[in-house]
Scaffold this motif. Structure first.
Motif, short mmCIF file in Angstrom:
data_model
loop_
_atom_site.label_atom_id
_atom_site.label_comp_id
_atom_site.label_asym_id
_atom_site.label_seq_id
_atom_site.Cartn_x
_atom_site.Cartn_y
_atom_site.Cartn_z
N HIS A 125 -3.40 6.33 0.75
CA HIS A 125 -3.68 4.79 0.27
C HIS A 125 -5.40 4.85 -0.11
N ASP A 126 -5.39 4.56 -1.42
CA ASP A 126 -6.95 4.45 -2.01
C ASP A 126 -7.27 3.13 -2.01
N TYR A 127 -8.49 2.84 -2.20
CA TYR A 127 -8.76 1.44 -2.36
C TYR A 127 -10.20 1.47 -3.02
N ASN A 128 -10.17 0.63 -4.41
CA ASN A 128 -11.70 0.64 -4.92
C ASN A 128 -11.93 -1.10 -5.26
N VAL A 154 -17.73 5.64 -1.61
CA VAL A 154 -18.84 5.09 -0.55
C VAL A 154 -18.91 6.04 0.85
N LYS A 155 -19.99 6.52 1.18
CA LYS A 155 -20.32 7.19 2.58
C LYS A 155 -20.18 5.96 3.38
N GLY A 156 -19.70 6.14 4.55
CA GLY A 156 -19.92 5.24 5.75
C GLY A 156 -18.79 4.13 5.68
N ALA A 157 -18.04 4.05 4.68
CA ALA A 157 -17.23 2.95 4.39
C ALA A 157 -16.19 3.00 5.53
N SER A 158 -15.33 2.13 6.01
CA SER A 158 -14.61 2.05 7.34
C SER A 158 -13.05 2.04 6.89
N ALA A 159 -12.00 2.62 7.75
CA ALA A 159 -10.76 2.56 7.75
C ALA A 159 -10.20 2.32 9.19
N ALA A 164 4.87 6.52 14.71
CA ALA A 164 5.71 6.16 13.63
C ALA A 164 5.85 4.46 13.95
N GLY A 165 6.30 3.77 12.70
CA GLY A 165 6.30 2.37 12.69
C GLY A 165 5.59 1.58 11.94
N VAL A 166 5.75 0.35 11.68
CA VAL A 166 4.99 -0.33 10.87
C VAL A 166 3.64 -0.79 11.34
N HIS A 167 2.48 -0.44 10.87
CA HIS A 167 1.06 -0.85 11.58
C HIS A 167 0.33 -1.18 10.41
N THR A 168 -1.02 -2.05 10.76
CA THR A 168 -1.83 -2.53 9.81
C THR A 168 -3.15 -1.67 9.51
N LEU A 169 -3.34 -1.24 8.33
CA LEU A 169 -4.48 -0.58 7.87
C LEU A 169 -5.31 -1.45 7.28
N HIS A 170 -6.83 -1.57 7.80
CA HIS A 170 -7.82 -2.35 7.30
C HIS A 170 -8.67 -1.40 6.38
N LEU A 171 -9.11 -1.82 5.25
CA LEU A 171 -10.08 -0.98 4.42
C LEU A 171 -11.26 -1.93 4.04
N ARG A 222 -15.39 -7.35 7.39
CA ARG A 222 -16.07 -8.29 6.53
C ARG A 222 -15.31 -8.53 5.08
N LYS A 223 -15.71 -9.66 4.45
CA LYS A 223 -15.13 -10.11 3.20
C LYS A 223 -15.12 -8.80 2.44
N GLY A 224 -14.09 -8.87 1.62
CA GLY A 224 -13.75 -7.73 0.80
C GLY A 224 -12.82 -6.50 1.34
N THR A 225 -12.46 -6.77 2.49
CA THR A 225 -11.43 -6.02 3.19
C THR A 225 -10.05 -6.32 2.79
N ARG A 226 -9.25 -4.94 2.52
CA ARG A 226 -7.88 -4.81 2.09
C ARG A 226 -7.12 -4.64 3.48
N ASP A 227 -6.31 -5.60 3.57
CA ASP A 227 -5.14 -5.57 4.72
C ASP A 227 -3.89 -5.04 4.02
N VAL A 228 -3.43 -3.80 4.77
CA VAL A 228 -2.01 -3.31 4.32
C VAL A 228 -1.18 -3.04 5.35
N ASN A 229 -0.10 -3.44 5.30
CA ASN A 229 1.17 -3.02 6.33
C ASN A 229 1.75 -1.71 5.84
N LEU A 230 1.51 -0.64 6.78
CA LEU A 230 2.16 0.64 6.19
C LEU A 230 3.38 1.06 7.22
N ALA A 231 4.35 1.56 6.62
CA ALA A 231 5.69 2.14 7.39
C ALA A 231 5.41 3.49 7.63
N LEU A 232 5.12 4.05 8.58
CA LEU A 232 4.64 5.36 9.15
C LEU A 232 5.99 6.06 9.56
#
Length: 333
Positions: free
Chosen positions: A220-223, A144-149, A180-187, A202-212
């Motif tokens: 991190h890919d998301y379909n 998807v072009k224009g998807a957001s991270a 570095a640290g634990v942060h939140t990634l919204h896709l 919006r609805k359909g978002t995946r929230d992931v806590n990442l340890a960097l």
């Protein structure tokens, strides 16, 4: 003319002038009490200065906003990356930086206490670390072009860093310079625009806590796998009002009572009030199992309890398959 004469007779010239001045003073007082966007706190001899950098180089043209009470003052960084605020109020304040490009946006927010007579300094680094997050966003297997991270990171000085990027044609995103640290990634693998992506997901978002870890990239890919449901709703009586609810998960039982309707509604992904038979299409449903409810209530009932006692209800379990349309018929006998 008679009206003017009567006013002149009951209000001598001196009194009339005083009345006009009093009304003008009242108008001024009303506008002054509204604040007209000015700060409620009195300005002081405090000041605030700082610099905006990226990879150690100064950034020109970055917007920095100082907020205290109802006061909002904006400055823009100069060629040396420096911004300045003078005579700012002594109070609790918020400082917000925003830097925007064609496909990225960075915001840093920091709370601070302004002390009278103090020259405060706060510097901003748009890339405060050496960590990288990257990946591909797709919808039903297609990039998807224009998807957001969006990454939300808490910095060591108490600031909050929000970095948002949009994907290119390949669906790939890459966010560099994270601490570095634990942060939140919204896709969100759906086309959007930057202000919307940063303000909310919006609805359909995946929230992931990442340890960097500094220097170590994270992939991190998301379909987003979604399908469509088309529900035909039939058999309502002229004297009835209806409601259609599609809830995620499976809810068994032939009747829906007042004791469990709240649970169903909390899982609802679609809901519509009906006055007659209808056909409803629900797009972008994540793959999985859902329960579709079609309820009809007598319009003449006087209470919620009576409405449930006279309610007619049909329901079905439906499976949503990625990329496919699922037809559904809910009909009263």
């Amino acid at each position: 003319v008679r009206r003017r004469d009567s006013i002149a007779q009951t209000n001598p010239p001196g009194a009339l002038k005083a009345m006009i001045l009093a009304r003008r003073a009242a108008v001024v007082l009303i506008f002054a009490s509204a604040g007209l966007g000015k700060a409620t706190a009195e300005p002081s001899d405090a000041s605030l200065e700082g610099a905006v950098t990226q990879h150690g180089s100064p950034l020109h043209g970055v917007s920095v906003t100082f907020m205290s009470g109802s006061s909002r003052v904006r400055a823009v960084s100069d060629a040396q990356g420096v911004f300045r605020f003078k005579e700012i109020p002594s109070a609790n304040a918020q400082l917000e930086l925003e830097h925007t490009g064609d496909t990225f946006m960075v915001r840093i927010s920091k709370s601070l206490q302004i002390v009278s007579g103090t020259a405060h300094r706060i510097d901003f680094d748009l890339h405060p670390g050496a960590s990288t997050v990257m990946g591909t966003l797709s919808h039903n297997g297609a990039p998807v072009k224009g998807a957001s991270a969006l990454v939300v990171a808490q910095l060591s000085d108490g600031s909050e860093l929000r970095t948002c990027v949009l994907t290119g044609k390949s669906g790939m995103y890459r966010i560099e310079g994270l601490p570095a640290g634990v942060h939140t990634l919204h896709l969100d693998p759906r086309p959007t625009i930057l202000p919307v992506a940063l303000a909310r997901m919006r609805k359909g978002t995946r929230d992931v806590n990442l340890a960097l870890v500094d220097g170590e990239p994270v992939q991190h890919d998301y379909n987003l796998a979604t399908g469509r449901v088309v529900a035909q709703l039939k058999g309502m009586r002229f004297s009835e009002s209806g409601r259609f609810v599609l809830a995620s998960g499976e809810f068994a039982g032939p009747r829906l009572g007042a004791d469990n309707v709240g649970i169903v509604l909390r899982h609802a992904v679609a809901s519509k009030i009906l006055s007659s038979d209808d056909t409803i299409t629900i797009d972008d449903l994540e793959a999985g199992r859902y329960t579709a409810f079609f309820a009809a209530f007598d319009r003449n009932t006087g209470s919620v309890r009576q409405a449930f006692q006279t309610m007619r209800l049909v329901y079905k379990i439906v499976s949503v398959t990625p990329g496919e349309k699922t037809g559904l018929l809910l009909q009263f006998e």
